[in-house]
Design a protein around this motif. Sequence first.
Motif, mmCIF file in Angstrom:
data_model
loop_
_atom_site.group_PDB
_atom_site.id
_atom_site.type_symbol
_atom_site.label_atom_id
_atom_site.label_comp_id
_atom_site.label_asym_id
_atom_site.label_seq_id
_atom_site.Cartn_x
_atom_site.Cartn_y
_atom_site.Cartn_z
ATOM 1 N N ARG A 10 -2.852 26.984 7.605
ATOM 2 C CA ARG A 10 -2.628 27.680 6.342
ATOM 3 C C ARG A 10 -2.122 26.740 5.246
ATOM 4 N N PRO A 58 -8.382 23.908 1.167
ATOM 5 C CA PRO A 58 -8.934 25.270 1.082
ATOM 6 C C PRO A 58 -10.457 25.327 1.107
ATOM 7 N N ASP A 59 -11.130 24.202 0.838
ATOM 8 C CA ASP A 59 -12.594 24.220 0.873
ATOM 9 C C ASP A 59 -13.118 23.799 2.245
ATOM 10 N N LYS A 108 -10.614 26.399 9.012
ATOM 11 C CA LYS A 108 -9.774 27.582 8.960
ATOM 12 C C LYS A 108 -10.276 28.668 9.920
ATOM 13 N N ASP A 161 -2.359 24.107 -1.387
ATOM 14 C CA ASP A 161 -2.446 25.124 -0.345
ATOM 15 C C ASP A 161 -1.489 26.292 -0.567
ATOM 16 N N THR A 208 -12.721 29.517 -2.983
ATOM 17 C CA THR A 208 -11.817 29.427 -1.844
ATOM 18 C C THR A 208 -10.629 30.365 -2.063
ATOM 19 N N GLU A 209 -9.604 30.220 -1.196
ATOM 20 C CA GLU A 209 -8.442 31.101 -1.266
ATOM 21 C C GLU A 209 -7.340 30.564 -2.168
ATOM 22 N N ILE A 210 -7.610 29.535 -2.986
ATOM 23 C CA ILE A 210 -6.542 28.945 -3.792
ATOM 24 C C ILE A 210 -5.896 29.995 -4.698
ATOM 25 N N LYS A 249 -4.511 33.721 -1.833
ATOM 26 C CA LYS A 249 -3.263 33.507 -1.110
ATOM 27 C C LYS A 249 -2.052 33.877 -1.960
#
Length: 449
Positions: free
Chosen positions: A46, A51-52, A57, A129, A171-173, A435
Motif C-alpha cells: 500500500r 501506484p502505476d 498490487k 503513495d 491509478t489510486e493516487i 486512496k
Amino acid sequence: MSRPLRVAVVGAGPAGIYTVDALVKSGAEVSVDLFERMPAPFGLIRYGVAPDHPRIKGIVDALHRVLEKPGVRLFGNIDYGTDLKLDELRQFYDAVVFATGAVDDRPLDIPGVDLDGSHGAAEFVSWYDGHPDVPRDWPLTARSVAVLGAGNVALDVARVLAKSAEEMLVTEIPDNVHAGLAANAVTDVHVFGRRGPAQAKFTPLELRELDHSPTVEVIVDPADIEFDAGSLAAIRGSKQVDMVVKTLQEWAIRDVGDRPRRLHLHFFHAPAAILGADGKVTGLRTERTELTGDGSVRGTGVFHDWDVQAVYRAVGYLSMHLADLPFDHVSGTVPHSKGRVLDMDDDLVPGAYVSGWIKRGPIGLIGHTKGCSSETVASLLADAPTLHPAPQPDPSAVVTFLRQRGIEFTTWQGWKNLDAYERALGEPHGRERVKVVERPEMVRVSRQG
C-alpha cells in the motif's frame, strides 16, 4: 499445551502476512493476531509500491485471503514501542514475531546531502503513495532531476517524476498527489548507477515499463554499454541480467525521439557530491568509474558536474530500531538465528522472532519473503513446547487491554469498510479507488458501524 498457541505478529505487510499464512498452514493449533502501525494493512504493497504497478498490487488479493482465515485477527493503528511493548505483548502471547520491514532511507555519505532539494527516495515514495504521516505537498519545481541508484526503487521514482499527471490519474493516487504532479516542472530525469549495465539491479519488466509512456523518452548513452569478464559471466549466468542488458543495448543504439520529457539512464557514474548555493541544490558531481575485470568498478579521477536542481537518493532502505530488541545499526537488522532473536551476547531472546526485511535486510522481491517467513515459523513451532506460556492467553484479554489504554485500533472489518469507501470514491471517475490519506479519516471510516 491444551489451548491454541497464541502468536502476535508485529507488522501487517507481506512479511507479516506470509508469517501468518505459514503458521495457519502448518497444521499446528494456532491463534494469531497482527498488529499494524497504519490503520490499514498490507504495508509495502500500500505504501511502498508505485501506484502505476497494479500487477504488483494484485498481491493484495492473496494477502487478503490469508487475513480472512479463522483464528486470525488484525489490530491496526497501533504503534509498537509507543502503544505497547514487548513485555506487554508477552502477557497475551506465547511468541511474538516482528515483521516491521524497512521504511527509512539508508544514508549516503557525500557532501551536500543535507541541501534543500536533496531527498530520500523513501520520503518521495511515501508522498506519492499517500502515506498518512508525511506532508501533503512536495516541491516539484526542478527542471532537471538526478536519481541515485540502479534498482527498482530508483526506476519507480524516476518514472513517477517523468510521467504526466494525467497518466497517473487512472491509478489510486490521492487528489493532492495528482495536483502536485500536474505542477511538476521537470523536463529531464537522470538516473545514475555506480557500476555497469550488467550490474544493474532492475528487473526486466520494471525496466521495459519505462518505455511505455507516450510522454517519456528513455535515453541510454552508447558509451555506457561496456562489459568485462565478470559482466559477461553475469550475463551468461542469469536470464534476468541478460534481458536487462539486451534492453539497454537496444535503447543505446536507437534514434532519440521527441517525447516531451526525457529519462536518461547513466552507468559508471558514482555520486561524489551534491552541489549547492544558498542552501539549495544546484548540481550533482559524479566520478566516472571503470570496470576492474570481475564486475567491480574503481574510480578514474574524472569528474562531471550535472546541472540539476533536485537529487533523489535511492540507495537502499533501512529498518528502524525496535524498542526492547537488539539491533545491528550497520546492517539495519535484528540479530537472529533462523529467525530466533539473539541478544548482543548471541543468547536467545525467549519467545521473540523476526521475519522479512527486519530479519535479512531490504533485499529481494516481495515473493522472496515467503521462504524467509517459513524459516522463522519452523523455528517458532520447534520451540513451542519450551515457550513460556502467556499469563493471559484468552483472545479477549488483549482487546480489553487496548480499550482500557484508550487506543483507537482498527480491525479487519475496519479495513473492509475503508476498502469499500475508497472504491466508492473512485467509481464516479472510472478509477478502481482513490486512496484516503489522512489518518483520522482512515480511522473514522474504518470504525464506522
